[in-house]
Design a protein around this motif. Structure first.
Motif, PDB file in Angstrom:
ATOM      1  N   HIS A 111       1.167  -1.403   0.003  1.00 13.02           N
ATOM      2  CA  HIS A 111      -0.367  -0.285   0.069  1.00 13.02           C
ATOM      3  C   HIS A 111       1.051   1.527  -0.119  1.00 13.02           C
ATOM      4  CE1 HIS A 111      -3.602  -2.664   1.875  1.00 13.02           C
ATOM      5  NE2 HIS A 111      -3.176  -2.445   1.095  1.00 13.02           N
ATOM      6  N   SER A 112       0.905   2.341  -0.775  1.00 15.37           N
ATOM      7  CA  SER A 112       1.377   3.358  -1.288  1.00 15.37           C
ATOM      8  C   SER A 112       3.389   2.983  -1.377  1.00 15.37           C
ATOM      9  CB  SER A 112       0.963   4.410  -0.004  1.00 15.37           C
ATOM     10  OG  SER A 112      -0.865   4.480  -0.193  1.00 15.37           O
ATOM     11  N   GLU A 115       4.667   3.861  -5.593  1.00 12.89           N
ATOM     12  CA  GLU A 115       4.566   5.476  -6.527  1.00 12.89           C
ATOM     13  C   GLU A 115       6.233   5.433  -5.552  1.00 12.89           C
ATOM     14  OE1 GLU A 115       0.631   5.272  -4.033  1.00 12.89           O
ATOM     15  OE2 GLU A 115       2.292   3.875  -4.342  1.00 12.89           O
ATOM     16  N   ALA A 142      -1.019   5.254  -5.533  1.00 13.64           N
ATOM     17  CA  ALA A 142      -2.390   7.009  -6.354  1.00 13.64           C
ATOM     18  C   ALA A 142      -2.489   7.146  -7.253  1.00 13.64           C
ATOM     19  CB  ALA A 142      -1.245   8.254  -6.343  1.00 13.64           C
ATOM     20  N   ASN A 143      -4.495   7.664  -7.926  1.00 15.86           N
ATOM     21  CA  ASN A 143      -3.936   7.690  -9.035  1.00 15.86           C
ATOM     22  C   ASN A 143      -4.174   8.742  -9.922  1.00 15.86           C
ATOM     23  OD1 ASN A 143      -5.691   7.768 -11.699  1.00 15.86           O
ATOM     24  ND2 ASN A 143      -7.880   7.912 -10.790  1.00 15.86           N
ATOM     25  N   ARG A 180       2.446   7.804 -10.174  1.00 18.87           N
ATOM     26  CA  ARG A 180       1.463   7.110 -10.351  1.00 18.87           C
ATOM     27  C   ARG A 180       0.334   6.539 -10.779  1.00 18.87           C
ATOM     28  NH1 ARG A 180       1.093  12.989  -9.068  1.00 18.87           N
ATOM     29  NH2 ARG A 180       0.786  13.189  -7.191  1.00 18.87           N
ATOM     30  N   GLN A 244      -7.188   7.144  -5.209  1.00 17.79           N
ATOM     31  CA  GLN A 244      -6.190   5.840  -4.851  1.00 17.79           C
ATOM     32  C   GLN A 244      -6.961   4.527  -5.501  1.00 17.79           C
ATOM     33  OE1 GLN A 244      -5.369   5.149  -0.541  1.00 17.79           O
ATOM     34  NE2 GLN A 244      -2.981   5.746  -0.973  1.00 17.79           N
ATOM     35  N   HIS A 246      -7.089   0.571  -5.702  1.00 20.43           N
ATOM     36  CA  HIS A 246      -6.914  -0.671  -5.367  1.00 20.43           C
ATOM     37  C   HIS A 246      -6.893  -2.330  -5.876  1.00 20.43           C
ATOM     38  CE1 HIS A 246      -7.629  -4.279  -1.954  1.00 20.43           C
ATOM     39  NE2 HIS A 246      -6.651  -3.687  -1.693  1.00 20.43           N
TER      40      HIS A 246
END
Length: 251
Positions: A111-112, A115, A142-143, A180, A244, A246
């Motif tokens: 998660h995160s 990036e 991140a988008n 991203r 974000q 997933h």
């Protein structure tokens, strides 16, 4: 304690409700497949334990690998305060194969992380090596579309356009996020590293746009916003503007 109880034991915050819903389903399925209630989970870049500690409270064996000693110290303190054990290891996502044994995890959280790592392919390849057959990776990233929307709402229209046009989804030199990912690029990364791409969810479709005054202190507002986020998570249009994305990958 069975994975199905995750929502009963840990009330999800607005910003993470959709992710917890997906994790609940993955853990429940894995528990049924293996016949084990205590699953082995690795949280790569898990920081201070926002996901790791609640998962440990559910009875799972959780290992957090993070490069920051300060974050790991905070993780251990949080775990101690909640009366659970979480294994903390210092290291980067790309080093997972050197830090942990192969085929030892049922679920890896990423998660995160993608990036910021130097090479997302290497990081996901290391994750793949940790997973047992039938295991899964939970990727949260991140988008760029959301970044463009947020920059535009702040009046930075040139930066919004840059976020849409830049191959890395960055809005400028001062952007603190190195890259991203769209849903397509995440799916391509997972496929390239041997995963079968599963469900894609939009996370924080509305949560980052709604003023906090409309939620804080209003009876039932948080619950209603969570329900809205859950409805939007798989909406064919709204999903792709979430802050974000997933994505689940299966071995």
């Amino acid at each position: 304690m069975r994975a199905e109880s995750i929502t009963k034991q840990a009330t999800p915050a607005v910003r993470t409700a959709v992710v917890w819903d997906a994790l609940r389903a993955v853990l429940a399925a894995r528990a049924r497949e293996t016949g084990r209630e205590r699953l082995d989970i690795v949280d790569a870049g898990g920081g201070t334990g926002g996901f790791a500690v609640p998962l440990a409270e559910l009875g799972h064996a959780v290992t957090v690998v993070d490069p920051s000693p300060d974050s790991l110290f905070a993780l251990e303190r949080r775990a101690a305060e909640r009366g659970v054990g979480v294994r903390a290891m210092q290291g980067d996502a790309a080093d997972l194969g050197e830090l942990l044994p192969r085929d030892g995890a049922d679920l890896v959280l990423c998660h995160s992380v993608l990036e910021y790592v130097e090479d997302p392919i290497s990081a996901l390849s290391a994750v793949a090596g940790l997973l047992r057959t039938g295991g899964a990776v939970s990727v949260l990233a991140a988008n760029p579309v959301a970044s463009a929307i947020h920059r535009a709402l702040a009046g930075h229209f040139d930066e919004a356009r840059a976020a849409l046009e830049d191959p890395q989804g960055r809005w400028g030199d001062r952007d603190p996020t190195p890259r991203r990912f769209t849903a397509q690029t995440l799916a391509e990364l997972l496929s390239a590293t041997g995963f079968q791409v599963g469900e894609v969810h939009g996370v924080r479709v509305f949560a980052d746009l709604v003023p906090s005054r409309l939620v804080d202190g209003e009876p039932g507002a948080a619950e209603a916003l969570i329900a809205l986020e859950q409805a939007a998570a798989t909406h064919p249009v709204l999903r792709d503007i979430a802050s974000q994305l997933h994505v689940l990958g299966h071995r």
